[in-house]
Enzyme design. Structure first.
Site, PDB file in Angstrom:
ATOM      1  N   LYS A  19       3.690  -4.609  -4.684  1.00  8.40           N
ATOM      2  CA  LYS A  19       2.602  -5.458  -4.330  1.00  8.40           C
ATOM      3  C   LYS A  19       1.838  -5.073  -3.407  1.00  8.40           C
ATOM      4  O   LYS A  19       0.557  -4.680  -3.300  1.00  8.40           O
ATOM      5  CB  LYS A  19       2.988  -6.974  -4.036  1.00  8.40           C
ATOM      6  CG  LYS A  19       2.053  -7.730  -3.186  1.00  8.40           C
ATOM      7  CD  LYS A  19       2.513  -9.255  -2.817  1.00  8.40           C
ATOM      8  CE  LYS A  19       3.093  -9.239  -1.518  1.00  8.40           C
ATOM      9  NZ  LYS A  19       2.339  -9.256  -0.355  1.00  8.40           N
ATOM     10  N   ASN A  20       2.394  -4.538  -2.393  1.00  9.15           N
ATOM     11  CA  ASN A  20       1.611  -4.097  -1.030  1.00  9.15           C
ATOM     12  C   ASN A  20       1.131  -2.713  -1.257  1.00  9.15           C
ATOM     13  O   ASN A  20       0.122  -2.118  -0.264  1.00  9.15           O
ATOM     14  CB  ASN A  20       2.453  -4.115  -0.030  1.00  9.15           C
ATOM     15  CG  ASN A  20       2.891  -5.619   0.663  1.00  9.15           C
ATOM     16  OD1 ASN A  20       2.177  -6.420   0.055  1.00  9.15           O
ATOM     17  ND2 ASN A  20       3.923  -5.816   1.293  1.00  9.15           N
ATOM     18  N   ARG A  41      -5.199 -13.863   1.895  1.00 11.01           N
ATOM     19  CA  ARG A  41      -5.364 -13.254   3.257  1.00 11.01           C
ATOM     20  C   ARG A  41      -5.500 -11.773   3.129  1.00 11.01           C
ATOM     21  O   ARG A  41      -6.309 -11.246   3.813  1.00 11.01           O
ATOM     22  CB  ARG A  41      -4.124 -13.392   4.082  1.00 11.01           C
ATOM     23  CG  ARG A  41      -4.337 -13.334   5.477  1.00 11.01           C
ATOM     24  CD  ARG A  41      -3.259 -13.302   6.319  1.00 11.01           C
ATOM     25  NE  ARG A  41      -3.687 -12.492   7.637  1.00 11.01           N
ATOM     26  CZ  ARG A  41      -4.014 -11.359   7.611  1.00 11.01           C
ATOM     27  NH1 ARG A  41      -3.805 -10.615   6.679  1.00 11.01           N
ATOM     28  NH2 ARG A  41      -4.470 -11.008   8.640  1.00 11.01           N
ATOM     29  N   CYS A  97      -1.701 -17.737   8.189  1.00 11.15           N
ATOM     30  CA  CYS A  97      -0.906 -18.025   6.995  1.00 11.15           C
ATOM     31  C   CYS A  97       0.487 -18.461   7.413  1.00 11.15           C
ATOM     32  O   CYS A  97       0.727 -18.733   8.513  1.00 11.15           O
ATOM     33  CB  CYS A  97      -0.820 -16.810   6.042  1.00 11.15           C
ATOM     34  SG  CYS A  97       0.324 -15.512   6.751  1.00 11.15           S
ATOM     35  N   ARG A 125      -2.090 -13.828  12.186  1.00 11.58           N
ATOM     36  CA  ARG A 125      -2.811 -12.867  11.257  1.00 11.58           C
ATOM     37  C   ARG A 125      -4.160 -12.448  11.837  1.00 11.58           C
ATOM     38  O   ARG A 125      -5.172 -12.467  10.959  1.00 11.58           O
ATOM     39  CB  ARG A 125      -2.670 -13.177   9.949  1.00 11.58           C
ATOM     40  CG  ARG A 125      -1.424 -13.723   9.255  1.00 11.58           C
ATOM     41  CD  ARG A 125      -0.390 -12.929   9.359  1.00 11.58           C
ATOM     42  NE  ARG A 125      -0.362 -11.517   8.493  1.00 11.58           N
ATOM     43  CZ  ARG A 125       0.069 -11.674   7.150  1.00 11.58           C
ATOM     44  NH1 ARG A 125       0.436 -12.829   6.758  1.00 11.58           N
ATOM     45  NH2 ARG A 125       0.001 -10.467   6.448  1.00 11.58           N
ATOM     46  N   PRO A 126      -4.197 -12.172  13.093  1.00  8.78           N
ATOM     47  CA  PRO A 126      -5.574 -11.782  13.671  1.00  8.78           C
ATOM     48  C   PRO A 126      -6.191 -10.515  12.904  1.00  8.78           C
ATOM     49  O   PRO A 126      -5.252  -9.747  12.634  1.00  8.78           O
ATOM     50  CB  PRO A 126      -5.347 -11.503  15.230  1.00  8.78           C
ATOM     51  CG  PRO A 126      -3.994 -11.052  15.315  1.00  8.78           C
ATOM     52  CD  PRO A 126      -3.063 -11.964  14.068  1.00  8.78           C
ATOM     53  N   LEU A 139      -7.702  -5.515  15.261  1.00  8.22           N
ATOM     54  CA  LEU A 139      -7.727  -4.080  15.267  1.00  8.22           C
ATOM     55  C   LEU A 139      -8.540  -3.635  14.193  1.00  8.22           C
ATOM     56  O   LEU A 139      -8.980  -2.577  14.207  1.00  8.22           O
ATOM     57  CB  LEU A 139      -6.206  -3.773  14.980  1.00  8.22           C
ATOM     58  CG  LEU A 139      -5.192  -3.993  15.966  1.00  8.22           C
ATOM     59  CD1 LEU A 139      -3.778  -3.991  15.463  1.00  8.22           C
ATOM     60  CD2 LEU A 139      -5.373  -3.234  17.138  1.00  8.22           C
ATOM     61  N   ASP A 191       9.813  -7.779   5.850  1.00  9.51           N
ATOM     62  CA  ASP A 191       9.605  -8.514   4.619  1.00  9.51           C
ATOM     63  C   ASP A 191      10.705  -8.577   4.097  1.00  9.51           C
ATOM     64  O   ASP A 191      11.027  -9.239   2.868  1.00  9.51           O
ATOM     65  CB  ASP A 191       8.646  -7.685   3.608  1.00  9.51           C
ATOM     66  CG  ASP A 191       7.001  -7.723   4.183  1.00  9.51           C
ATOM     67  OD1 ASP A 191       6.328  -6.744   3.616  1.00  9.51           O
ATOM     68  OD2 ASP A 191       6.805  -8.288   5.131  1.00  9.51           O
ATOM     69  N   ARG A 203       3.678 -15.543  -5.788  1.00  8.63           N
ATOM     70  CA  ARG A 203       2.377 -14.492  -5.416  1.00  8.63           C
ATOM     71  C   ARG A 203       3.147 -13.092  -5.332  1.00  8.63           C
ATOM     72  O   ARG A 203       2.275 -12.158  -5.441  1.00  8.63           O
ATOM     73  CB  ARG A 203       2.299 -15.001  -3.776  1.00  8.63           C
ATOM     74  CG  ARG A 203       1.334 -16.054  -3.693  1.00  8.63           C
ATOM     75  CD  ARG A 203       0.886 -16.305  -2.329  1.00  8.63           C
ATOM     76  NE  ARG A 203       0.828 -14.890  -1.656  1.00  8.63           N
ATOM     77  CZ  ARG A 203       1.126 -14.451  -0.461  1.00  8.63           C
ATOM     78  NH1 ARG A 203       2.024 -15.413   0.212  1.00  8.63           N
ATOM     79  NH2 ARG A 203       0.889 -13.249  -0.007  1.00  8.63           N
TER      80      ARG A 203
HETATM   81  C1  EPZ Z   1       1.084  -6.073   5.508  1.00  7.01           C
HETATM   82  O1  EPZ Z   1       0.429  -7.166   6.045  1.00  7.01           O
HETATM   83  C2  EPZ Z   1       1.754  -6.400   4.518  1.00  7.01           C
HETATM   84  N1  EPZ Z   1       1.162  -7.031   3.399  1.00  7.01           N
HETATM   85  C3  EPZ Z   1       3.229  -7.573   4.837  1.00  7.01           C
HETATM   86  O2  EPZ Z   1       3.499  -7.944   3.868  1.00  7.01           O
HETATM   87  C4  EPZ Z   1       3.907  -6.660   5.953  1.00  7.01           C
HETATM   88  O3  EPZ Z   1       4.743  -7.890   6.394  1.00  7.01           O
HETATM   89  C5  EPZ Z   1       3.076  -6.313   7.040  1.00  7.01           C
HETATM   90  O4  EPZ Z   1       1.967  -5.506   6.637  1.00  7.01           O
HETATM   91  C6  EPZ Z   1       3.926  -5.769   8.114  1.00  7.01           C
HETATM   92  O5  EPZ Z   1       4.611  -4.541   7.400  1.00  7.01           O
HETATM   93  C7  EPZ Z   1       0.213  -6.427   2.690  1.00  7.01           C
HETATM   94  O6  EPZ Z   1       0.368  -4.997   2.356  1.00  7.01           O
HETATM   95  C8  EPZ Z   1      -0.762  -7.016   1.672  1.00  7.01           C
HETATM   96  P1  EPZ Z   1      -0.190  -5.755   9.935  1.00  7.01           P
HETATM   97  P2  EPZ Z   1      -0.565  -6.861   7.345  1.00  7.01           P
HETATM   98  O7  EPZ Z   1      -1.452  -5.815  10.098  1.00  7.01           O
HETATM   99  O8  EPZ Z   1      -1.287  -5.744   6.987  1.00  7.01           O
HETATM  100  C9  EPZ Z   1      -0.500  -7.945  14.247  1.00  7.01           C
HETATM  101  C10 EPZ Z   1       4.723  -9.507   2.308  1.00  7.01           C
HETATM  102  O9  EPZ Z   1       5.453 -10.415   2.496  1.00  7.01           O
HETATM  103  N2  EPZ Z   1      -1.967  -7.573  14.124  1.00  7.01           N
HETATM  104  O10 EPZ Z   1       0.844  -4.806  10.037  1.00  7.01           O
HETATM  105  O11 EPZ Z   1      -1.140  -8.292   7.765  1.00  7.01           O
HETATM  106  C11 EPZ Z   1      -0.261  -9.158  13.102  1.00  7.01           C
HETATM  107  O12 EPZ Z   1      -0.391 -10.489  13.881  1.00  7.01           O
HETATM  108  C12 EPZ Z   1       3.749  -9.353   3.467  1.00  7.01           C
HETATM  109  O13 EPZ Z   1       4.493  -8.745   1.189  1.00  7.01           O
HETATM  110  C13 EPZ Z   1      -3.080  -7.892  15.173  1.00  7.01           C
HETATM  111  O14 EPZ Z   1      -2.361  -8.330  16.321  1.00  7.01           O
HETATM  112  O15 EPZ Z   1       0.298  -6.651   8.583  1.00  7.01           O
HETATM  113  C14 EPZ Z   1       1.203  -8.936  13.020  1.00  7.01           C
HETATM  114  O16 EPZ Z   1       1.925  -9.502  14.072  1.00  7.01           O
HETATM  115  C15 EPZ Z   1       3.692 -10.476   4.650  1.00  7.01           C
HETATM  116  N3  EPZ Z   1      -4.180  -7.541  15.134  1.00  7.01           N
HETATM  117  C16 EPZ Z   1       1.450  -7.592  13.115  1.00  7.01           C
HETATM  118  O17 EPZ Z   1       0.337  -6.937  13.803  1.00  7.01           O
HETATM  119  C17 EPZ Z   1      -4.721  -7.126  13.732  1.00  7.01           C
HETATM  120  O18 EPZ Z   1      -5.757  -6.679  13.764  1.00  7.01           O
HETATM  121  C18 EPZ Z   1       1.523  -6.877  11.785  1.00  7.01           C
HETATM  122  O19 EPZ Z   1       0.457  -6.947  11.096  1.00  7.01           O
HETATM  123  C19 EPZ Z   1      -3.866  -6.826  12.588  1.00  7.01           C
HETATM  124  C20 EPZ Z   1      -2.442  -7.211  12.860  1.00  7.01           C
END
Ligand code: EPZ
Length: 423
Positions: A22-23, A92, A116, A121-122, A125, A312, A404
């Site tokens: 999925k990812n 999202r 979510c 989920r800010p 970055l 995950d 999903r």
């Molecule tokens: C991806 O989400 C995955 N989703 C998530 O999988 C996975 O849990 C996550 O990466 C971490 O490995 C997809 O790939 C579609 P992040 P993503 O940006 O990109 C903070 C699942 O169950 N952050 O690495 O949203 C954020 O709040 C899903 O398959 C900021 O602070 O993850 C979080 O605490 C859930 N500012 C941390 O970083 C930003 O601009 C990790 O988020 C972006 C993120």
């Protein structure tokens, strides 16, 4: 509201084939709008998040359909820069359209992807990196308007290795003339898969899988390839789905062959379950796992960005430890609200105590069936695993969360001997 009816306690045996990731699928599908051409993306899981991405592509004027495990996409007729549709609120991950949309159209309008089930989920970055590349970002209420008329390649340092921000910046930098380097980039396997796809499209990207990704961007982007031929690409298998079925095997009496896996991305989870007492053979593209009942407890497991223990898999690991012999500790370091499954596990007889971002799982000898609510994708899968290891009947509500991200989840479980039916 859709529901599973599960009668736990069955011994599980058989073969389960893991679907595509999925990812990996979501960012690769989004990246197709960067350059107007045809794409055939194979080994794509038949899940609701993919359906939603295809619907968004169609809303953007592209053609997109799913058939026989592949997505057939043509983005030549992309006709808008506005992704702020109601759909993007439902998904999202639609934020990943921002980078490629800007690269294609130089402007983009998106809706702030709200929080979510697992956290706020800010996207700071994402926006920080785009600004470093010369993008003008203005926020108007729930909308974000971006324009990229004066871009410049640059070196970007992420304060946190965000997966989505890394992907968005990779995709946008492809359209920025010159060399852009993303430092402290996320190293997840899905990012390496995205890079492989982009190279297949004719772009110049390297370093995915390390903490520095280099993009050699160009105003006319993909060069030297015939646009008459569609780009064909097959995505990697889903390491989290594979890990979920390993957690299933460790939660029940089982003999399960998990096929179509890439073991390189599962070595940490294999090690954990071997140390907990499961018999695991990993050969070629399959994992054969035998468990005779209660596993041993695990000392502190901390979720971290790749190659650390994947967040995950946190809920599924916890479900498999509810009946372990001894006390286990799981620390959630990636998302701030990813313990929603704990209350439901405790309703089933688990003994889990939460202290800040630490879950203390005191193993119990048995769980019992209950009426429980699914609240997010991975927590939902974890509750199903717990229900299959419990005695008696469980009614799991709101299972649409699970659809999903897991393809034919109940069918795959049924084929292993689980007593599960959708009501
Ligand atoms: C991806 O989400 C995955 N989703 C998530 O999988 C996975 O849990 C996550 O990466 C971490 O490995 C997809 O790939 C579609 P992040 P993503 O940006 O990109 C903070 C699942 O169950 N952050 O690495 O949203 C954020 O709040 C899903 O398959 C900021 O602070 O993850 C979080 O605490 C859930 N500012 C941390 O970083 C930003 O601009 C990790 O988020 C972006 C993120």
């Amino acid at each position: 509201m859709r529901t599973y009816i599960i009668n736990g306690g069955n011994k599980l045996e058989g073969i389960v084939k893991i679907s595509g990731s999925k990812n990996s699928a979501l960012p690769i599908l989004a990246s197709t709008i960067l350059c107007g051409r045809e794409y055939i993306i194979k080994n794509v899981p038949d899940i609701d998040d993919v359906k939603m991405m295809l619907e968004i592509l169609i809303l953007l004027g592209c053609s997109a359909y799913y058939e026989g495990g592949s997505c057939y996409i043509n983005t030549k007729n992309l006709n808008t820069c506005d992704i702020s549709d109601k759909l993007s609120k439902k998904l999202r991950s639609s934020i990943i359209f921002l980078g490629p949309m800007l690269g294609r159209n130089k402007v983009a309008k998106i809706t702030y992807p709200g929080g979510c089930d697992i956290g706020s989920r800010p996207i700071d970055l994402h926006l920080y990196g785009l600004k470093e590349l010369g993008v003008d970002v203005t926020e108007e209420g729930e909308f974000i308007l971006c324009s990229s008329h004066n871009t410049k390649s640059n070196d970007i340092s992420l304060r946190y290795p965000s997966v989505g921000a890394t992907e968005n910046l990779m995709l946008f930098a492809l359209s920025v003339e010159g060399r852009t380097r993303i430092y402290n980039s996320a190293k997840e396997p899905e990012i390496l898969d995205l890079q492989r796809f982009l190279v297949k499209c004719g772009y110049c990207v390297e370093g995915a899988g390390t903490d520095t990704i280099t993009v050699f961007g160009s105003k006319n982007m993909a060069k030297n390839i015939s646009y008459d031929e569609p780009v064909e690409y097959s995505i990697i298998s889903d390491r989290i789905e594979a890990g979920t079925f390993m957690a299933l095997a460790a939660s029940t009496k089982s003999k399960i062959c998990i096929k179509n896996v890439d073991k390189r991305y599962l070595s940490g989870i294999i090690k954990l379950y071997r140390e907990a007492g499961c018999l695991i053979d990993d050969v070629e593209d399959y994992i054969y796992m035998i468990n005779n009942d209660r596993i041993r407890a695990m000392d502190k497991i901390s979720s971290r960005p790749y190659p650390g223990f994947p967040t995950d898999m946190q809920a599924q690991l916890m479900a498999s430890l509810c009946r372990a012999e001894g006390t286990s500790y799981i620390e959630e370091n990636v998302f701030e609200n990813r313990f929603k499954h704990v209350s439901e596990l405790n309703k089933m007889g688990a003994n889990i105590v939460i202290k800040d971002n630490l879950a203390i799982i005191n193993g119990v000898s048995k769980l019992h069936g209950e009426n429980i609510d699914v609240r997010d994708l991975r927590g939902g899968a974890a509750l199903v695993l717990a229900a299959l290891s419990a005695e008696g009947r469980t009614v799991a509500n709101n299972i649409e969360h699970i659809d999903r991200g897991y393809e034919k989840f109940a069918n795959k479980l049924w084929n292993l001997g689980a007593d599960i039916a959708e009501k």
